[in-house]
Design a protein around this motif. Structure first.
Motif, mmCIF file in Angstrom:
data_model
loop_
_atom_site.group_PDB
_atom_site.id
_atom_site.type_symbol
_atom_site.label_atom_id
_atom_site.label_comp_id
_atom_site.label_asym_id
_atom_site.label_seq_id
_atom_site.Cartn_x
_atom_site.Cartn_y
_atom_site.Cartn_z
ATOM 1 N N THR A 56 0.845 -1.188 0.000
ATOM 2 C CA THR A 56 0.000 0.000 0.000
ATOM 3 C C THR A 56 0.887 1.246 0.000
ATOM 4 O O THR A 56 2.074 1.181 0.326
ATOM 5 C CB THR A 56 -0.910 0.053 1.247
ATOM 6 O OG1 THR A 56 -0.092 0.242 2.408
ATOM 7 C CG2 THR A 56 -1.756 -1.206 1.385
ATOM 8 N N VAL A 57 0.284 2.382 -0.324
ATOM 9 C CA VAL A 57 1.015 3.649 -0.292
ATOM 10 C C VAL A 57 1.542 3.901 1.121
ATOM 11 O O VAL A 57 2.693 4.329 1.294
ATOM 12 C CB VAL A 57 0.117 4.808 -0.779
ATOM 13 C CG1 VAL A 57 0.774 6.150 -0.508
ATOM 14 C CG2 VAL A 57 -0.207 4.651 -2.253
ATOM 15 N N GLU A 58 0.745 3.619 2.128
ATOM 16 C CA GLU A 58 1.170 3.831 3.511
ATOM 17 C C GLU A 58 2.369 2.968 3.866
ATOM 18 O O GLU A 58 3.302 3.421 4.528
ATOM 19 C CB GLU A 58 0.012 3.550 4.478
ATOM 20 C CG GLU A 58 -1.127 4.539 4.379
ATOM 21 C CD GLU A 58 -2.038 4.311 3.160
ATOM 22 O OE1 GLU A 58 -2.071 3.188 2.591
ATOM 23 O OE2 GLU A 58 -2.707 5.274 2.759
ATOM 24 N N GLU A 59 2.361 1.712 3.424
ATOM 25 C CA GLU A 59 3.490 0.817 3.694
ATOM 26 C C GLU A 59 4.765 1.315 3.003
ATOM 27 O O GLU A 59 5.851 1.257 3.576
ATOM 28 C CB GLU A 59 3.175 -0.604 3.219
ATOM 29 C CG GLU A 59 2.139 -1.306 4.071
ATOM 30 C CD GLU A 59 1.671 -2.608 3.463
ATOM 31 O OE1 GLU A 59 1.605 -3.601 4.209
ATOM 32 O OE2 GLU A 59 1.390 -2.653 2.239
ATOM 33 N N VAL A 60 4.610 1.802 1.788
ATOM 34 C CA VAL A 60 5.751 2.306 1.026
ATOM 35 C C VAL A 60 6.331 3.553 1.695
ATOM 36 O O VAL A 60 7.551 3.680 1.843
ATOM 37 C CB VAL A 60 5.341 2.587 -0.438
ATOM 38 C CG1 VAL A 60 6.378 3.414 -1.164
ATOM 39 C CG2 VAL A 60 5.100 1.280 -1.178
#
Length: 73
Positions: A38-42
């Motif tokens: 996800t964008v948050e994980e990245v």
């Protein structure tokens, strides 16, 4: 919640960071798509990477691959 990253995902992450610069529209989404996160994980992984670089630059991380004769090819 923290997710784990495989060695392959970390390598793809590094490649994607080089591929998508700050001016790339949807940079974080593009990187997330390439690594399957996800964008948050990245974004969280990027913050971890920045801290790792800071620690290296401050000399807080040993370099096991460095030899006494590091100037030779």
């Amino acid at each position: 919640m923290e997710s784990s990253w495989t060695q392959r995902q970390n390598k793809e992450f590094e490649k994607a960071l080089a591929k998508y610069d700050i001016e790339t529209p949807d940079k974080w989404q593009n990187i997330a798509n390439e690594v399957g996160k996800t964008v948050e994980e990245v974004k969280r992984q990027f913050e971890i990477l920045k801290e790792d670089v800071r620690r290296i630059e401050r000399g807080q991380v040993p370099f096991p691959y460095r030899t006494n004769n590091s100037n030779s090819n």
